[in-house]
Design a protein around this motif. Structure first.
Motif, short mmCIF file in Angstrom:
data_model
loop_
_atom_site.label_atom_id
_atom_site.label_comp_id
_atom_site.label_asym_id
_atom_site.label_seq_id
_atom_site.Cartn_x
_atom_site.Cartn_y
_atom_site.Cartn_z
N GLY A 220 -2.11 -2.46 -2.10
CA GLY A 220 -2.58 -3.41 -1.11
C GLY A 220 -1.73 -3.42 0.15
O GLY A 220 -0.85 -2.58 0.36
N GLU A 221 -2.02 -4.41 1.03
CA GLU A 221 -1.32 -4.61 2.29
C GLU A 221 -1.22 -3.32 3.09
O GLU A 221 -2.21 -2.62 3.29
N GLN A 222 -0.03 -2.97 3.61
CA GLN A 222 0.11 -1.82 4.49
C GLN A 222 -0.25 -0.51 3.81
O GLN A 222 -0.78 0.42 4.44
N THR A 223 0.01 -0.41 2.51
CA THR A 223 -0.36 0.81 1.79
C THR A 223 -1.87 1.01 1.82
O THR A 223 -2.36 2.13 2.07
N PHE A 224 -2.61 -0.05 1.60
CA PHE A 224 -4.07 0.04 1.67
C PHE A 224 -4.52 0.44 3.07
O PHE A 224 -5.38 1.33 3.24
N ASP A 225 -3.96 -0.19 4.08
CA ASP A 225 -4.34 0.14 5.46
C ASP A 225 -4.08 1.62 5.77
O ASP A 225 -4.89 2.28 6.43
N THR A 226 -2.95 2.13 5.29
CA THR A 226 -2.62 3.54 5.51
C THR A 226 -3.61 4.45 4.80
O THR A 226 -3.99 5.51 5.34
N CYS A 227 -4.03 4.07 3.61
CA CYS A 227 -5.03 4.87 2.89
C CYS A 227 -6.34 4.92 3.68
O CYS A 227 -6.98 5.98 3.78
N VAL A 228 -6.76 3.78 4.23
CA VAL A 228 -7.98 3.75 5.03
C VAL A 228 -7.85 4.67 6.24
O VAL A 228 -8.77 5.44 6.58
#
Length: 333
Positions: A220-228
């Motif tokens: 989640g959080e920044q890791t999720f954003d980076t995946c997107v």
């Protein structure tokens, strides 16, 4: 064995697992018809224990309720009308309330007979099924793809790494320490990103300019954003969890809605709970157990020992602090 046993219950919703967990002693009775009585040997510790205690899911508001998820143990008493299980059989109980009790009563049709009793075998049922349902049923994993597993050194993540490699994919895994990275490389991970030492977004954009075909996301959080930001055209992001917000609750964000990033790549978000695939679970479990038995999958079990109900809270907090490599387990004497 005595006339009573102990288990951990929750008497009120809170994200503070230490405050939620209460050890209680209850009378031992004979199993009802159709039930078996199981003496637990090992219980699985899960990040979602915090969500369950907080009432985020799997609770109807009735208190107290039993905490914990899966366990493996030995049948010590059999109720009337049961022919396929006997005293001395080893079984896995995947249902809620199994892990944090010395004894459990279960419908004989809700447990799975297994040949041996070990944490490794136990992981095949919940960790393994979460991984295989997420990658295959939800993520539609193929072969020759680039697959990213976040929190790859956990119980579920380490299963994902191995299943993705067995399917013939290039596997990237994220973790927090070099010690965990060593384990991931041993399991076959092609590129390990220790996010405390390397910037995830920079690595993905530089080394994988065509993007990631399939992401199994648990952080989640920044890791999720980076995946997107780094998903490939027609890529799939499978959301298994978001451990970064489990103890804090949802965090508000102010940014353009996610469809602005997904549409132009024909990319997809797919969230899941493996329990929503009940028709497919038996096949996944049988296949995962066979992978363990054959040695094709080497379940990663954390080396730290937590013994008995008194250590359950410490084990949950240890997992959420990121100390583990592999599945965290409670061992019952």
């Amino acid at each position: 064995m005595g006339s009573s046993y102990r288990k951990i219950v929750c008497n009120g919703y809170t994200r503070n697992f230490r405050a939620a967990a209460e050890i209680v002693e209850v009378p031992r009775t004979s199993p009802a018809p159709g039930q078996v009585l199981i003496r637990n040997h090992f219980g699985g510790v899960n990040a979602s224990d915090v969500n369950i205690a907080a009432g985020v899911y799997f609770s109807d508001g009735t208190f107290p309720f039993d905490l914990g998820c899966e366990s493996i143990g030995e049948v010590i008493e059999v109720g009337e009308g049961i022919s396929h299980l006997a005293v001395g059989d080893y079984v896995v109980s995947p249902s809620l309330g199994s892990a944090y009790a010395e004894l459990i009563y279960r419908d004989a049709l809700q447990v799975l007979k297994v040949p041996t009793c070990s944490p490794e075998v136990m992981t095949a049922v919940v960790c393994g099924s979460t991984a295989s349902v997420g990658l295959n049923s939800v993520g539609q994993m193929g072969s020759g793809e680039t697959v990213l597993i976040t929190a790859a050194a956990g119980g579920v993540g380490s299963w994902c790494v191995q299943l993705a490699k067995l399917a013939g994919n290039h596997v990237i895994g994220t973790c927090s320490t070099e010690e965990k990275a060593v384990e991931l490389r041993r399991l076959g991970c092609d590129r390990v990103i220790v996010y405390r030492n390397e910037d995830l977004g920079a690595v993905l954009s530089t080394e994988y300019p065509n993007g990631i075909d399939l992401v199994f996301e648990q952080v989640g959080e920044q890791t999720f954003d980076t995946c997107v930001d780094n998903i490939a055209q027609r890529g799939r992001i499978v959301i298994c969890g978001f451990i970064s917000e489990y103890t804090t609750g949802p965090k508000p964000v102010t940014s353009p809605r996610i469809y602005h990033k997904l549409l132009w790549k024909s990319a997809q978000l797919r969230a899941f709970l493996f329990s929503h695939w009940p028709d497919e679970l038996p096949g996944h479990i049988v296949a995962n157990l066979a992978l363990v038995e054959s040695g094709a999958v080497d379940p990663l079990v954390d080396r730290r020992v937590f013994s008995g109900l008194e250590q359950v809270v410490n084990a949950v907090e240890y997992l959420h602090a990121g100390g583990n490599s592999g599945k965290v387990v409670i061992r019952y004497p």
